[in-house]
Design a protein around this motif. Structure first.
Motif, PDB file in Angstrom:
ATOM      1  N   ASN A 194      46.760  37.921  48.056  1.00 20.96           N
ATOM      2  CA  ASN A 194      45.307  37.844  47.959  1.00 20.96           C
ATOM      3  C   ASN A 194      44.948  37.836  46.474  1.00 20.96           C
ATOM      4  N   ILE A 195      44.259  36.777  46.063  1.00 19.20           N
ATOM      5  CA  ILE A 195      43.881  36.673  44.653  1.00 19.20           C
ATOM      6  C   ILE A 195      42.389  36.504  44.583  1.00 19.20           C
ATOM      7  N   GLN A 196      41.712  37.434  43.975  1.00 11.95           N
ATOM      8  CA  GLN A 196      40.260  37.317  43.890  1.00 11.95           C
ATOM      9  C   GLN A 196      39.734  37.754  42.548  1.00 11.95           C
ATOM     10  N   ARG A 197      38.550  37.223  42.234  1.00 12.62           N
ATOM     11  CA  ARG A 197      37.931  37.534  40.970  1.00 12.62           C
ATOM     12  C   ARG A 197      37.211  38.875  41.093  1.00 12.62           C
ATOM     13  N   GLN A 198      37.235  39.657  40.024  1.00 11.36           N
ATOM     14  CA  GLN A 198      36.488  40.909  40.013  1.00 11.36           C
ATOM     15  C   GLN A 198      35.672  40.971  38.745  1.00 11.36           C
ATOM     16  N   GLY A 199      34.385  40.996  38.899  1.00 10.37           N
ATOM     17  CA  GLY A 199      33.512  41.025  37.730  1.00 10.37           C
ATOM     18  C   GLY A 199      33.629  39.715  36.970  1.00 10.37           C
ATOM     19  N   LEU A 200      33.286  39.724  35.707  1.00 10.99           N
ATOM     20  CA  LEU A 200      33.302  38.490  34.935  1.00 10.99           C
ATOM     21  C   LEU A 200      34.706  38.113  34.496  1.00 10.99           C
ATOM     22  N   ASP A 201      35.470  39.094  34.035  1.00 12.27           N
ATOM     23  CA  ASP A 201      36.682  38.739  33.308  1.00 12.27           C
ATOM     24  C   ASP A 201      37.965  39.287  33.928  1.00 12.27           C
ATOM     25  N   ARG A 202      37.922  39.648  35.240  1.00 11.23           N
ATOM     26  CA  ARG A 202      39.126  40.225  35.825  1.00 11.23           C
ATOM     27  C   ARG A 202      39.566  39.493  37.077  1.00 11.23           C
ATOM     28  N   ILE A 203      40.849  39.569  37.327  1.00 10.90           N
ATOM     29  CA  ILE A 203      41.406  38.969  38.536  1.00 10.90           C
ATOM     30  C   ILE A 203      42.260  40.021  39.224  1.00 10.90           C
ATOM     31  N   LEU A 204      42.019  40.198  40.514  1.00 15.17           N
ATOM     32  CA  LEU A 204      42.814  41.146  41.293  1.00 15.17           C
ATOM     33  C   LEU A 204      43.852  40.375  42.094  1.00 15.17           C
ATOM     34  N   VAL A 205      45.103  40.756  41.946  1.00 10.89           N
ATOM     35  CA  VAL A 205      46.172  40.117  42.705  1.00 10.89           C
ATOM     36  C   VAL A 205      46.782  41.164  43.625  1.00 10.89           C
ATOM     37  N   GLN A 206      46.748  40.896  44.916  1.00  9.85           N
ATOM     38  CA  GLN A 206      47.356  41.831  45.858  1.00  9.85           C
ATOM     39  C   GLN A 206      48.472  41.114  46.593  1.00  9.85           C
ATOM     40  N   VAL A 207      49.649  41.671  46.504  1.00  8.51           N
ATOM     41  CA  VAL A 207      50.791  41.046  47.140  1.00  8.51           C
ATOM     42  C   VAL A 207      51.451  42.066  48.051  1.00  8.51           C
ATOM     43  N   PRO A 208      51.391  41.871  49.355  1.00  4.46           N
ATOM     44  CA  PRO A 208      52.002  42.845  50.261  1.00  4.46           C
ATOM     45  C   PRO A 208      53.512  42.703  50.323  1.00  4.46           C
ATOM     46  N   GLY A 209      54.142  43.814  50.604  1.00 10.96           N
ATOM     47  CA  GLY A 209      55.553  43.841  50.953  1.00 10.96           C
ATOM     48  C   GLY A 209      56.503  43.249  49.932  1.00 10.96           C
ATOM     49  N   LEU A 210      56.270  43.528  48.665  1.00 12.93           N
ATOM     50  CA  LEU A 210      57.147  42.968  47.653  1.00 12.93           C
ATOM     51  C   LEU A 210      58.240  43.969  47.308  1.00 12.93           C
ATOM     52  N   GLN A 211      59.461  43.497  47.184  1.00 14.89           N
ATOM     53  CA  GLN A 211      60.548  44.407  46.879  1.00 14.89           C
ATOM     54  C   GLN A 211      60.581  44.773  45.397  1.00 14.89           C
ATOM     55  N   ASP A 212      60.184  43.818  44.546  1.00 20.14           N
ATOM     56  CA  ASP A 212      60.358  44.033  43.117  1.00 20.14           C
ATOM     57  C   ASP A 212      59.048  43.793  42.356  1.00 20.14           C
ATOM     58  N   PRO A 213      58.202  44.805  42.283  1.00 19.65           N
ATOM     59  CA  PRO A 213      56.917  44.613  41.602  1.00 19.65           C
ATOM     60  C   PRO A 213      57.074  44.293  40.124  1.00 19.65           C
TER      61      PRO A 213
END
Lengths: 536, 315
Positions: A194-213
């Motif tokens: 899940n990749i979404q914009r947050q506010g003006l200058d930020r991006i939130l990246v959510q990646v479920p179930g990853l073995q190696d963050p």
């Protein structure tokens, strides 16, 4: 109140049954749900299929939440450099004489033009560079422009990036960056990032179930600006001194002129060098890149070429023969992992500006599974305790309240499934909490019935007055709770928001079940048992 | 079958009088909270303080806390807070915010992984940079303030200003006492704690509104009854409900504390404390406050004229 029409009973039951039915898919495994979705005959409407389940938050299924912030100063700096080049070009085109040279400030450039006629000629030319900012919305164009041109005393002309111009640049850069990040994350082969914009200058990246963050962060955080430039013979002139990636990190003089950029790549793949069996990256240029690269390698035969990634020289091989085929390889101090990453980064393209990780939250899959397990047990035990207590206190009416309680929990899950809401760990706590508070509406009603009956009312009129009088209290007490819950929802993020959703839905469903289901069950009980007094 | 009854029928407790005890008690406790707040301070988690939190679980055997602590301190990020928790060999490490902005925080994770990944599973890793933590503090505070203002407005419309003030006094009291719980136990104060406090705000109002609803009704019914008697009657006639609802909520929360797992334990404990405080304050703090606010004045009496005939007939 006690005269419930059969039609009404059927409607209430149908609605509640359907609502609870929405929770049913949560009992199935994800595999079963996809199997049903694929295998169902097409004449069954989609919404009837049990395929929508509650989405588990990253804290329950495990995964990484990474918040990146684009470097605003970096973007403004590149805008200022652009302004400097534009200004220089205009001065040259119009043959305008200026004093001192072009000065660069934090927000713009300035130049001193002593001749008034020259200034009159230059100013409109510079103002042409300003572009309107903002989309045409309901309020029309905002009237802001990307740059402002100011005339100061003593013939000083200033050209500055405006706040709106910088914002506009940040906005566009974040849009580009989201595309790049999406391609990068997709290349990792994870499910449903899940990749979404947050506010003006930020991006939130959510990646479920990853073995190696760690690898995710390496891939997200790197700008990956690749350039092919010539190593310079001398250190003066248009030369940058760039650190080398080799051990020691010595400085290499590299020409400022860029021959080809990463944007001209159409493919990059990790491979092994057939002679040295070192890990390398094979790449191919597009037509434009291939032409330029071919020309440069022909002209500079025997000279070293610098491959520059994010202002570091990865390697500087000597050009042995002209490379006109449009493909080549990058070798350097690589490991297998780092060539894999580099290939992904080159394929996905460069970020428009530097991005930094400002927040990271990673939960391992083990912890998430443990949390779900503990949550299930706590929910079950809480339910059993509350039901036992209610039946112990109110007998038959307690049993009725318990049915309402179970329907209430099912409705929460059902609504969350339909809304696609996310269940988080605090959300589980919210479920358990509402199990405790949901019976409050029933308690209010029952206690009121008792009071009314103690004041000498007949059973029927006590039952009726109980519902009527308690109703206002139920509404008032739940609306105040709702206000707190909405405040929580609007300001919380992630897990806390998950809790707020459960809290809000819980308040709604408890009111609904208390005033419809409880009421109906009591009416049915009255008709069936023909009691003379309250059973508690 | 004989049914359970916690509260007998027709209780006549003189609860309002108890304010002579409850007020000094609440005042003393509030002063203690203030003193603790200024001296000890809240144990802010990384959400608000910035920094890095790592939770890991030993792959085999019990974790050696002393060894972890010295290894963590040796990483060069200042002194780490190392704690064992739960029963499955879980360890938490907290590193303070590192100088050098956002990228510096990431280095902590990289180094910690290098040092511990071979012997421990990393169960949770969180880093919060200085900018984000500042914003989270703002958002959290704003949330609590907004909730209180929103409720004040609703109660003002639905009830009277006097009752709304009484309810808000009770709610603020509960927030202060809950903060005291955080201060005394030094439980970590993080984003979830804000959620807990807002939930307690909701629950506190819920409790108070149930009593005040009755107060409003009784004001219309008994025009000549003295205010202390009327308030006592409001509390006594809702006492049974208060006892039962609090019990079910406490039962559910106890289940959560015991079985909900370590990750939710703190939240559940705070809620448990909050529910008990809210029950106490609705009876012993917010309702007696009404004594000092002229609740017979204003629209309440006029509303009485318009009250439905049924309410009068019953009196």
């Amino acid at each position: 109140m006690l005269r419930f029409q059969a039609r009404k009973v059927i409607v209430v039951l149908l609605v509640l049954f359907f609502g609870c039915g929405l929770a049913f898919p949560n009992l199935l495994s994800p595999e079963t749900r996809t199997a049903i979705e694929r295998g169902a005959p097409s004449w069954i409407p989609k919404f009837l299929l049990p395929t929508k389940a509650v989405v588990l938050g990253l804290d329950l299924q495990g995964g990484s939440h990474v918040l990146l912030e684009i470097d605003r100063a970096d973007l403004v700096r590149s805008q200022v450099i652009q302004l400097r080049d534009d200004l220089r070009a205009r001065l040259r085109e119009d043959r305008i004489s200026f004093q001192g040279g072009i000065g660069v400030t934090a927000r713009g450039v300035q130049v001193r033009v002593p001749d008034a006629a020259d200034r009159a000629k230059l100013l409109p030319r510079l103002r042409e560079l300003a572009q309107p900012v903002g989309t045409l919305g309901a309020f029309g164009p905002s009237g802001n422009t990307t740059i402002e041109v100011l005339e100061q005393p003593d013939g000083l002309i200033q050209m500055n990036v405006t706040e709106a111009g910088a914002n506009e640049r940040v906005r566009r850069a974040v849009e580009q960056a989201m595309e790049v990040l999406r391609r990068r994350v997709d290349a990792l082969g994870t499910t449903e990032p899940n990749i979404q914009r947050q506010g003006l200058d930020r991006i939130l990246v959510q990646v479920p179930g990853l073995q190696d963050p760690q690898r995710l962060k390496e891939i997200l955080g790197q700008t990956a600006k690749l350039q092919f430039r010539m190593v310079s013979d001398n250190q003066g002139g248009d030369v940058d001194m760039l650190p080398s990636q080799d051990a020691g990190g010595s400085l290499v003089p590299v020409e400022r002129r860029v021959i080809v950029e990463g944007a001209d790549l159409i493919d990059a793949q990790p491979a092994f060098d057939s002679r040295t069996s070192q890990p390398i990256v094979n790449f191919r240029f597009n037509i434009r890149g291939a032409q330029r690269f071919g020309q440069a390698t022909t002209e500079n035969l025997g000279r070293p070429l610098a491959i520059v990634l994010d202002n570091r020289v990865i390697s500087s091989p000597v050009i042995q023969s002209p490379i006109t085929g449009g493909s080549g390889q990058i070798s350097g101090n690589f490991t297998v992992e780092s060539v894999n990453n580099l290939a992904i980064l080159l394929r996905a393209g460069a970020l428009p500006a530097k991005m930094t990780i400002v927040e990271e939250r990673t939960v391992g899959p083990g912890l998430g599974a443990d949390s779900i397990q503990a949550g299930k047990i706590a929910t079950l035990i809480a339910t059993v305790l509350v039901i036992l207590y209610m039946i112990g206190t109110y007998g038959t009416f307690g049993f009725i309240a318990s049915i309402a309680l179970l329907v209430h929990v099912c409705l929460i899950f059902g609504l969350m499934s339909v809304l696609g809401a996310t269940m988080t760990l605090p959300g589980i706590a919210g479920i358990v909490l509402t199990i405790g508070t949901a019976v409050d509406s029933n308690v209010l009603i029952y206690e009121r019935m008792r009071e009314e009956s103690h004041q000498g009312r007949s059973l029927v009129s006590a039952l009726e007055a109980g519902f009527q009088r308690a109703f206002a209290t139920i509404i008032d007490s739940n609306v105040t709770m709702l206000i707190a819950a909405v405040a929580l929802f609007s300001l919380g993020s992630g897990p806390v928001r998950g809790f707020a959703v459960v809290f809000i839905l819980g308040i709604l469903t408890t009111v609904i079940t208390a005033v419809t289901l409880t009421r109906m069950l009591i009416a049915l009980w009255y008709r069936w048992a023909r009691p003379k007094a309250l059973p508690f | 079958m004989r049914l359970l009854r916690i509260v007998p029928d027709n209780t006549k407790f003189k609860i309002v009088k108890w304010r002579r005890l409850s007020y000094p008690f609440s005042a003393a406790y509030s002063i203690l909270v203030l003193v603790l707040f200024l001296t000890v301070g809240l144990n802010f988690g990384i959400d608000f303080r910035g920094g890095t939190l790592i939770e890991m679980q030993s792959k085999a055997g019990r974790p050696d806390i002393a060894q972890i602590r010295s290894a963590a301190n040796g990483l060069g990020f200042g002194e780490a807070e190392v704690q064992e928790f739960g029963s499955g060999g879980e360890v938490s490490m907290r590193f303070a915010l590192q100088p050098g902005g956002e990228p510096a925080q990431q280095q902590v994770v990289v180094k910690a992984r290098e040092a511990f990944a071979s012997a421990y599973d990393f169960r949770r890793v969180e880093t919060v940079g200085p900018r984000v933590s500042g914003e989270l503090v703002q958002a959290g505070t704003l949330g609590v303030v907004l909730a209180i203002v929103g409720v004040l407005i609703y109660l003002w419309f639905r009830f009277e200003m006097q009752l709304a003030i009484g309810a808000i006094v009770g709610t603020l009291h509960d927030i202060v006492l809950t903060l005291g719980f955080f201060l005394i136990t030094q439980l970590e104060f993080n984003l979830t704690s804000i959620a807990a406090i807002l939930t307690i705000v909701g629950y506190s109002l819920n409790e108070t509104v149930v009593v005040f609803d009755r107060t409003r009704e009784l004001l219309r019914r008994y025009k000549t009854m003295s205010i202390p008697d009327l308030l006592d009657l409001s509390i006594n006639s809702t006492l049974s409900r208060t006892a039962i609802t609090s019990t079910t909520t406490v039962l559910a929360l106890v289940a959560l504390v015991i079985f909900g797992g370590t990750a939710i334990e703190g939240f559940a404990l705070v809620m448990l404390f909050g529910v008990i405080v809210c029950t106490y304050s609705a009876m012993f703090v917010s309702t007696p406050v009404l004594l000092y606010l002229d609740i017979r004045a204003g629209r309440l009496d006029q509303a009485e004229e318009k009250a439905p005939a049924g309410a009068k007939a019953k009196a």
